[in-house]
Design an enzyme around this catalytic site. Structure first.
Site, PDB file in Angstrom:
ATOM      1  N   LEU A  81      33.263  44.476  41.212  1.00 45.34           N
ATOM      2  CA  LEU A  81      34.397  43.730  41.768  1.00 45.34           C
ATOM      3  C   LEU A  81      35.444  44.704  42.319  1.00 45.34           C
ATOM      4  CD1 LEU A  81      36.279  41.206  42.064  1.00 45.34           C
ATOM      5  CD2 LEU A  81      36.953  41.543  39.681  1.00 45.34           C
ATOM      6  N   THR A  82      35.892  45.632  41.475  1.00 45.74           N
ATOM      7  CA  THR A  82      37.046  46.479  41.791  1.00 45.74           C
ATOM      8  C   THR A  82      36.853  47.346  43.029  1.00 45.74           C
ATOM      9  OG1 THR A  82      37.558  46.556  39.435  1.00 45.74           O
ATOM     10  CG2 THR A  82      38.535  48.284  40.786  1.00 45.74           C
ATOM     11  N   GLU A 132      38.403  45.523  32.549  1.00 48.16           N
ATOM     12  CA  GLU A 132      38.177  44.061  32.478  1.00 48.16           C
ATOM     13  C   GLU A 132      39.491  43.279  32.499  1.00 48.16           C
ATOM     14  OE1 GLU A 132      34.935  42.365  30.329  1.00 48.16           O
ATOM     15  OE2 GLU A 132      33.698  44.138  30.650  1.00 48.16           O
TER      16      GLU A 132
HETATM   17  N1  COS Z   1      38.066  30.081  35.595  1.00 51.00           N
HETATM   18  C1  COS Z   1      37.749  29.348  36.689  1.00 51.00           C
HETATM   19  N2  COS Z   1      38.481  29.385  37.820  1.00 51.00           N
HETATM   20  C2  COS Z   1      39.572  30.157  37.849  1.00 51.00           C
HETATM   21  C3  COS Z   1      39.968  30.949  36.741  1.00 51.00           C
HETATM   22  C4  COS Z   1      39.167  30.879  35.590  1.00 51.00           C
HETATM   23  N3  COS Z   1      39.464  31.587  34.497  1.00 51.00           N
HETATM   24  N4  COS Z   1      41.092  31.622  37.050  1.00 51.00           N
HETATM   25  C5  COS Z   1      41.400  31.279  38.314  1.00 51.00           C
HETATM   26  N5  COS Z   1      40.490  30.400  38.782  1.00 51.00           N
HETATM   27  C6  COS Z   1      40.477  29.767  40.111  1.00 51.00           C
HETATM   28  C7  COS Z   1      41.800  29.055  40.384  1.00 51.00           C
HETATM   29  O1  COS Z   1      41.771  27.739  39.896  1.00 51.00           O
HETATM   30  C8  COS Z   1      41.830  29.092  41.889  1.00 51.00           C
HETATM   31  O2  COS Z   1      40.982  28.086  42.390  1.00 51.00           O
HETATM   32  P1  COS Z   1      41.424  27.150  43.642  1.00 51.00           P
HETATM   33  O3  COS Z   1      41.155  28.002  44.832  1.00 51.00           O
HETATM   34  O4  COS Z   1      40.542  25.979  43.516  1.00 51.00           O
HETATM   35  O5  COS Z   1      42.866  26.844  43.455  1.00 51.00           O
HETATM   36  C9  COS Z   1      41.204  30.422  42.243  1.00 51.00           C
HETATM   37  O6  COS Z   1      40.382  30.757  41.111  1.00 51.00           O
HETATM   38  C10 COS Z   1      42.233  31.507  42.480  1.00 51.00           C
HETATM   39  O7  COS Z   1      43.029  31.622  41.303  1.00 51.00           O
HETATM   40  P2  COS Z   1      44.492  32.284  41.274  1.00 51.00           P
HETATM   41  O8  COS Z   1      45.290  31.690  42.416  1.00 51.00           O
HETATM   42  O9  COS Z   1      45.022  32.166  39.889  1.00 51.00           O
HETATM   43  O10 COS Z   1      44.125  33.789  41.633  1.00 51.00           O
HETATM   44  P3  COS Z   1      45.054  35.052  41.801  1.00 51.00           P
HETATM   45  O11 COS Z   1      44.677  35.704  43.070  1.00 51.00           O
HETATM   46  O12 COS Z   1      46.488  34.686  41.569  1.00 51.00           O
HETATM   47  O13 COS Z   1      44.555  36.036  40.626  1.00 51.00           O
HETATM   48  C11 COS Z   1      44.296  36.926  38.411  1.00 51.00           C
HETATM   49  C12 COS Z   1      44.513  35.696  39.312  1.00 51.00           C
HETATM   50  C13 COS Z   1      45.404  37.948  38.540  1.00 51.00           C
HETATM   51  C14 COS Z   1      44.286  36.370  36.986  1.00 51.00           C
HETATM   52  C15 COS Z   1      42.934  37.555  38.748  1.00 51.00           C
HETATM   53  O14 COS Z   1      42.980  38.171  40.005  1.00 51.00           O
HETATM   54  C16 COS Z   1      42.483  38.559  37.720  1.00 51.00           C
HETATM   55  O15 COS Z   1      41.903  38.193  36.699  1.00 51.00           O
HETATM   56  N6  COS Z   1      42.701  39.864  37.949  1.00 51.00           N
HETATM   57  C17 COS Z   1      42.188  40.919  37.104  1.00 51.00           C
HETATM   58  C18 COS Z   1      40.846  41.313  37.597  1.00 51.00           C
HETATM   59  C19 COS Z   1      40.112  42.128  36.600  1.00 51.00           C
HETATM   60  O16 COS Z   1      39.908  41.737  35.471  1.00 51.00           O
HETATM   61  N7  COS Z   1      39.668  43.278  37.054  1.00 51.00           N
HETATM   62  C20 COS Z   1      38.926  44.158  36.215  1.00 51.00           C
HETATM   63  C21 COS Z   1      37.715  44.597  36.943  1.00 51.00           C
HETATM   64  S1  COS Z   1      36.290  43.888  36.406  1.00 51.00           S
HETATM   65  S2  COS Z   1      35.690  45.140  35.047  1.00 51.00           S
END
Ligand code: COS
Length: 385
Positions: free
Chosen positions: A124-125, A363
Site C-alpha cells: 500500500l505505502t 500498520e
Molecule cells: N472498513 C470499511 N470501510 C472503511 C473503513 C473500514 N475500517 N474505513 C474507511 N472506510 C471507507 C469509508 O467508509 C469511505 O467509504 P465511502 O467512499 O463509501 O464513503 C472510504 O473508506 C474512505 O474513508 P475515509 O474518508 O475515512 O478515508 P481517509 O482518506 O480519510 O483515510 C484513514 C482514513 C486515515 C483512517 C486511512 O487512510 C488509514 O487507515 N491510514 C493509515 C494507513 C496505514 O495503516 N498505513 C500503514 C501501511 S500498511 S502496513
C-alpha cells in the site's frame, strides 16, 4: 493469568512457544546483527503447520481466525519481533484475497500460503502516501486482457522474499478513495522488481524494500474483488491485521519484563539484589500490570473481531495503540532496570527497545489509530443521541 483457552488453542500456544524458545531466541541476536532473513525458522513454522491458522479449511488452512493467529504471534513476538513480523506480513498479504477475492483466486493462492510454500506481502505505502493511504500514485490501466501497473511502493515487508503481492493501485483518479483497486502481482510477473534492502533501526532480520512496477503486465483476473473497492478492502484488511501487531507488543513486553526481573534478582548493589529495592519493584510491578492489561485487551479485541466482522475498527485500533505504546514503555523501562548493561548489545533488551519503536508506526501510526477510535466514538454517539 488463566484465559481459559480451549485444548486446541493451548496446543497452538505450546507449538509456537517451543519454536520461539528452541529456534528463534538462540539466533535472534545474530540475525539482527547480520540483517539476515530467517528463512530456516519460517520453514520450521511452516513444518509446524502454523502458516494457515487463519485460513479456512477448504483452502488448506486450520480454519481459525484472528484469535488463533494472535496466540501464535504472541509467542513469536516474545522471541523476536522481526521474525514474527515476517510471519504476520504473509497474513497481511493474504487477507485481501480472503476478504474480497473470487473463489478461483482463493483456490489458486491460499493453499500455498497456508502450507508456507509461498509467502505473501501487502503493498500500500508509497513515498508520499503513508498515513494518507488514499493518496497513492501507483496506477493500473486496462489493456486488452491485461492490467498494466506503474509506480513504486515503499517499505514493503517481505519484499523480495514473498511470491504473492497484494497491491493497491489507482484505476480511476477522479473517484478519490473509490478509484483504488487491488491486484495480485506475482514475483515472476514482467515489469516487477524489488529495490535494495532498507537499513532499519530495529526488526533488522525482516525484509523491507521498495516494489517497482514498470509497465508491469498482469492478467485481467488478478483484480481482487471489484474495481474501485480497493480502499475498502485495504481498510478491512488493516482492521483484521492490527490485533496481530498489538500482540507482538504483548509478546515483546513480556520478554522485556522477563529479562528485567531475572536481572534484578541477580544484580547486587549496596549488598543486596536490586529487586529488593522498592524503586525497582515498583517499576517491575507497573511493567507486569501493563503487559497483562494489554494481553487481556488484545485477546478481547481479537475475539470480538472474529465474532463481529462488520464491527472491527474500534476494537482493532484500541488494542493496537494500547499494546504497542505499552511495549515502547516497558522495553524502555527494561533497559533502565538493566542500566548500563541494558544499553549494551550483549543483553537482549537493547534490541527489544529498538524493535518496539516500529510497532507504534507500521500498520497505521498510533496517531491514526486514535483518529479512527475518535471517529468511531463520534459515529456511535451520533446514533445514540
Ligand atoms: N472498513 C470499511 N470501510 C472503511 C473503513 C473500514 N475500517 N474505513 C474507511 N472506510 C471507507 C469509508 O467508509 C469511505 O467509504 P465511502 O467512499 O463509501 O464513503 C472510504 O473508506 C474512505 O474513508 P475515509 O474518508 O475515512 O478515508 P481517509 O482518506 O480519510 O483515510 C484513514 C482514513 C486515515 C483512517 C486511512 O487512510 C488509514 O487507515 N491510514 C493509515 C494507513 C496505514 O495503516 N498505513 C500503514 C501501511 S500498511 S502496513
Amino acid at each position: 493469568m488463566d484465559y481459559f483457552l480451549t485444548e486446541e488453542q493451548q496446543m497452538i500456544v505450546d507449538i509456537a512457544r517451543q519454536i520461539a524458545d528452541d529456534k528463534i531466541i538462540p539466533v535472534r541476536a545474530e540475525l539482527d546483527e547480520k540483517e539476515e532473513f530467517a528463512t530456516e525458522i519460517l520453514n520450521d513454522i511452516a513444518q509446524a503447520d502454523l502458516f494457515g491458522l487463519y485460513i479456512p479449511e477448504e483452502y488448506g488452512g486450520y480454519g481459525g481466525g484472528c484469535f488463533e493467529i494472535v496466540l501464535a504471534l504472541e509467542q513469536f513476538g516474545r522471541g523476536c519481533v522481526a521474525i514474527a513480523t515476517s510471519f504476520a506480513a504473509s497474513a497481511l498479504g493474504a487477507y485481501p484475497i480472503l476478504l474480497s477475492g473470487s473463489e478461483e483466486m482463493k483456490q489458486k493462492y491460499m493453499p500455498d500460503v497456508a502450507s508456507g510454500k509461498k509467502k505473501a506481502a501487502f503493498a500500500l505505502t508509497e513515498a508520499n502516501a503513508g498515513s494518507d493511504a488514499s493518496g497513492i500514485q501507483t496506477t493500473a490501466v486496462p489493456d486488452g486482457d491485461e492490467w498494466v501497473l506503474n509506480g513504486t511502493k515503499q517499505w514493503i515487508t517481505n519484499a523480495g522474499e514473498a511470491q504473492i503481492y497484494s497491491v493497491v493501485a489507482i484505476t480511476d483518479r477522479s473517484k478519490g478513495a473509490r478509484g483504488a483497486s487491488m491486484f495480485v502481482v506475482e514475483d515472476t510477473d514482467p515489469g516487477f522488481s524489488c529495490g535494495p534492502k532498507e537499513k532499519k533501526m530495529g526488526i533488522r532480520a525482516s525484509a523491507t524494500c521498495e516494489l517497482i512496477f514498470k509497465n508491469c503486465r498482469i492478467p485481467k483476473d488478478r483484480l481482487i474483488g471489484r474495481e474501485g473497492m480497493g480502499f475498502i478492502t485495504v481498510m478491512k484488511t488493516l482492521d483484521l491485521s492490527r490485533p496481530g501487531i498489538a500482540i507482538l507488543g504483548v509478546g515483546l513486553g513480556q520478554a522485556a519484563l522477563d529479562e528485567a526481573v531475572t536481572y534484578a534478582k541477580q544484580r547486587v548493589q549496596f549488598g543486596k539484589p536490586i529487586i529488593s529495592f522498592q524503586a525497582i519493584q515498583h517499576m517491575l510491578a507497573d511493567m507486569a500490570m501493563e503487559v497483562e492489561a494489554s494481553r487481556a485487551l488484545v485477546y478481547a479485541a481479537a475475539k470480538h473481531i472474529a465474532a463481529h466482522p462488520k464491527d472491527m475498527s474500534k476494537a482493532s485500533s484500541m488494542c493496537k495503540v494500547f499494546a504497542t505504546d505499552m511495549a515502547m514503555k516497558v522495553t524502555t523501562n527494561a533497559v533502565q532496570v538493566l542500566g548500563g548493561y541494558g544499553y549494551m548489545r550483549e543483553y537482549p533488551v537493547e534490541k527489544m527497545m529498538r524493535d518496539a519503536k516500529i510497532l507504534q508506526i507500521y500498520e497505521g501510526t498510533n496517531q491514526i489509530q486514535r483518529n479512527v477510535i475518535g471517529q468511531e466514538l463520534n459515529k456511535e454517539y451520533t446514533k445514540k443521541i
